[in-house]
Write a protein that holds these residues in place. Sequence first.
Motif, mmCIF file in Angstrom:
data_model
loop_
_atom_site.group_PDB
_atom_site.id
_atom_site.type_symbol
_atom_site.label_atom_id
_atom_site.label_comp_id
_atom_site.label_asym_id
_atom_site.label_seq_id
_atom_site.Cartn_x
_atom_site.Cartn_y
_atom_site.Cartn_z
ATOM 1 N N ASN A 114 0.525 -1.214 0.039
ATOM 2 C CA ASN A 114 0.480 0.059 0.035
ATOM 3 C C ASN A 114 0.754 1.296 -0.659
ATOM 4 O OD1 ASN A 114 -2.124 -1.519 0.042
ATOM 5 N ND2 ASN A 114 -2.931 -1.187 2.283
ATOM 6 N N HIS A 115 1.947 1.725 1.013
ATOM 7 C CA HIS A 115 2.896 2.499 0.920
ATOM 8 C C HIS A 115 3.168 2.172 -0.463
ATOM 9 C CE1 HIS A 115 5.760 5.392 2.779
ATOM 10 N NE2 HIS A 115 6.255 4.857 2.497
ATOM 11 N N ILE A 116 3.795 1.203 -0.810
ATOM 12 C CA ILE A 116 4.614 1.892 -2.640
ATOM 13 C C ILE A 116 3.352 2.271 -3.772
ATOM 14 C CG2 ILE A 116 5.148 0.223 -4.490
ATOM 15 C CD1 ILE A 116 6.440 -1.411 -2.285
ATOM 16 N N LEU A 117 2.337 1.824 -3.757
ATOM 17 C CA LEU A 117 1.464 2.296 -4.594
ATOM 18 C C LEU A 117 0.783 3.488 -4.346
ATOM 19 C CD1 LEU A 117 -1.150 -0.815 -4.168
ATOM 20 C CD2 LEU A 117 0.805 0.018 -6.480
ATOM 21 N N GLU A 118 0.697 3.949 -2.776
ATOM 22 C CA GLU A 118 0.662 5.101 -2.748
ATOM 23 C C GLU A 118 1.517 6.482 -2.865
ATOM 24 O OE1 GLU A 118 -0.161 5.425 1.886
ATOM 25 O OE2 GLU A 118 -2.258 5.212 1.696
ATOM 26 N N ARG A 119 3.106 5.559 -2.805
ATOM 27 C CA ARG A 119 4.596 6.571 -3.445
ATOM 28 C C ARG A 119 3.621 7.048 -5.453
ATOM 29 N NH1 ARG A 119 5.358 10.173 0.040
ATOM 30 N NH2 ARG A 119 4.187 8.921 0.640
ATOM 31 N N ILE A 120 3.997 5.789 -5.546
ATOM 32 C CA ILE A 120 3.490 6.077 -7.087
ATOM 33 C C ILE A 120 2.147 6.549 -7.557
ATOM 34 C CG2 ILE A 120 2.840 4.794 -9.259
ATOM 35 C CD1 ILE A 120 4.038 2.068 -7.887
ATOM 36 N N ALA A 121 1.444 6.901 -6.781
ATOM 37 C CA ALA A 121 0.612 7.564 -7.039
ATOM 38 C C ALA A 121 0.994 9.227 -6.728
ATOM 39 C CB ALA A 121 -0.948 7.370 -6.589
ATOM 40 N N LEU A 122 1.560 9.555 -5.750
ATOM 41 C CA LEU A 122 1.920 11.004 -5.798
ATOM 42 C C LEU A 122 3.203 11.453 -6.678
ATOM 43 C CD1 LEU A 122 2.365 10.826 -1.445
ATOM 44 C CD2 LEU A 122 0.548 11.785 -2.972
ATOM 45 N N ASP A 177 -5.899 23.233 0.318
ATOM 46 C CA ASP A 177 -5.423 21.960 0.419
ATOM 47 C C ASP A 177 -5.279 22.687 -1.362
ATOM 48 O OD1 ASP A 177 -4.701 22.054 3.285
ATOM 49 O OD2 ASP A 177 -5.755 19.898 3.299
ATOM 50 N N ILE A 178 -5.939 22.487 -2.291
ATOM 51 C CA ILE A 178 -6.251 22.324 -3.254
ATOM 52 C C ILE A 178 -5.417 23.353 -3.670
ATOM 53 C CG2 ILE A 178 -7.585 22.239 -5.362
ATOM 54 C CD1 ILE A 178 -9.956 20.617 -3.232
ATOM 55 N N GLN A 179 -6.015 24.260 -3.335
ATOM 56 C CA GLN A 179 -5.693 25.834 -4.003
ATOM 57 C C GLN A 179 -3.916 25.949 -3.758
ATOM 58 O OE1 GLN A 179 -7.521 28.865 -1.737
ATOM 59 N NE2 GLN A 179 -9.126 28.924 -3.757
ATOM 60 N N ARG A 180 -3.286 25.517 -2.232
ATOM 61 C CA ARG A 180 -2.012 25.556 -2.561
ATOM 62 C C ARG A 180 -0.689 23.999 -3.290
ATOM 63 N NH1 ARG A 180 -3.583 25.386 2.960
ATOM 64 N NH2 ARG A 180 -2.762 23.707 2.963
ATOM 65 N N PHE A 181 -1.354 23.475 -3.368
ATOM 66 C CA PHE A 181 -1.331 21.834 -3.609
ATOM 67 C C PHE A 181 -1.390 22.572 -5.531
ATOM 68 C CE2 PHE A 181 -2.373 18.198 -6.709
ATOM 69 C CZ PHE A 181 -0.622 17.870 -6.555
ATOM 70 N N GLU A 182 -2.347 23.018 -6.593
ATOM 71 C CA GLU A 182 -2.287 23.371 -7.860
ATOM 72 C C GLU A 182 -1.155 25.091 -7.570
ATOM 73 O OE1 GLU A 182 -6.642 24.372 -8.856
ATOM 74 O OE2 GLU A 182 -6.820 22.410 -9.088
ATOM 75 N N ALA A 183 -0.975 25.928 -6.436
ATOM 76 C CA ALA A 183 -0.011 26.800 -6.563
ATOM 77 C C ALA A 183 1.692 26.095 -6.173
ATOM 78 C CB ALA A 183 -0.001 27.713 -5.717
ATOM 79 N N GLN A 184 1.833 24.912 -6.400
ATOM 80 C CA GLN A 184 2.459 24.223 -5.863
ATOM 81 C C GLN A 184 3.232 24.710 -4.990
ATOM 82 O OE1 GLN A 184 5.171 24.064 -9.892
ATOM 83 N NE2 GLN A 184 3.603 23.948 -11.650
ATOM 84 N N GLN A 185 2.858 24.484 -3.847
ATOM 85 C CA GLN A 185 3.463 23.814 -2.599
ATOM 86 C C GLN A 185 2.673 23.483 -1.717
ATOM 87 O OE1 GLN A 185 0.710 27.831 -1.077
ATOM 88 N NE2 GLN A 185 1.837 29.318 -2.420
ATOM 89 N N GLU A 186 3.877 22.994 -0.373
ATOM 90 C CA GLU A 186 3.511 22.041 0.485
ATOM 91 C C GLU A 186 2.318 21.353 0.656
ATOM 92 O OE1 GLU A 186 5.544 19.509 0.559
ATOM 93 O OE2 GLU A 186 6.952 20.741 -0.977
ATOM 94 N N ALA A 189 -0.035 18.082 2.273
ATOM 95 C CA ALA A 189 -0.230 16.813 3.022
ATOM 96 C C ALA A 189 -0.436 15.706 1.961
ATOM 97 C CB ALA A 189 -1.008 16.547 4.435
ATOM 98 N N ASP A 190 0.418 15.184 1.730
ATOM 99 C CA ASP A 190 0.495 13.911 0.979
ATOM 100 C C ASP A 190 -1.049 12.754 0.946
ATOM 101 O OD1 ASP A 190 3.029 13.695 0.649
ATOM 102 O OD2 ASP A 190 3.888 11.806 1.463
ATOM 103 N N ALA A 191 -2.078 12.932 2.479
ATOM 104 C CA ALA A 191 -3.573 12.450 2.405
ATOM 105 C C ALA A 191 -4.096 13.396 1.858
ATOM 106 C CB ALA A 191 -3.611 12.450 4.047
ATOM 107 N N ALA A 192 -3.717 14.840 1.458
ATOM 108 C CA ALA A 192 -5.169 15.452 0.651
ATOM 109 C C ALA A 192 -4.746 14.984 -0.847
ATOM 110 C CB ALA A 192 -4.887 16.576 1.566
ATOM 111 N N VAL A 228 -7.376 13.357 -3.128
ATOM 112 C CA VAL A 228 -7.594 14.125 -4.609
ATOM 113 C C VAL A 228 -7.489 13.648 -5.456
ATOM 114 C CG1 VAL A 228 -7.406 15.961 -6.230
ATOM 115 C CG2 VAL A 228 -7.313 16.909 -3.856
ATOM 116 N N ALA A 229 -6.174 12.709 -6.126
ATOM 117 C CA ALA A 229 -5.629 11.783 -6.970
ATOM 118 C C ALA A 229 -6.794 10.525 -7.115
ATOM 119 C CB ALA A 229 -4.058 11.370 -6.676
ATOM 120 N N TYR A 230 -6.574 9.804 -6.290
ATOM 121 C CA TYR A 230 -8.287 8.564 -5.938
ATOM 122 C C TYR A 230 -8.986 9.280 -6.261
ATOM 123 C CZ TYR A 230 -4.279 6.067 -3.678
ATOM 124 O OH TYR A 230 -2.954 5.582 -3.144
ATOM 125 N N ARG A 231 -9.930 10.604 -5.903
ATOM 126 C CA ARG A 231 -11.106 11.150 -6.679
ATOM 127 C C ARG A 231 -11.410 11.032 -7.817
ATOM 128 N NH1 ARG A 231 -15.677 9.843 -7.042
ATOM 129 N NH2 ARG A 231 -17.330 11.232 -7.096
#
Length: 105
Positions: free
Chosen positions: A7-15, A47-56, A58-61, A65-68
Amino acid sequence: MASLAMNHILERIALFQFTPTHCVQARAMLGWSVEQLSREAQVPVEDIQRFEAQQEVADAARLAVAYRFEALGLVFFPGFRPGRSASLNEVKPESAARGDFAMAD
């Protein structure tokens, strides 16, 4: 059932595969606002706004989003725009001419 290590490996790939550019492009493909994605993925708008702005963020967030998006049939590969998943039996020769597989900006 996959082990914790798997599961950890699959999450790393998704990230690795899901980028901020993918997030913007996937929302555009679906016609979703940041607010709608927030509701759908149960992730705060900020969190979505920060991610889209290429800021840090959390992996869980990022994973939520990716899984949705993936649950809706979108697939992500580094350097390419998001595409729609299809079984090999559903791929038609004319699909290559569509533009679904263009390189990301």
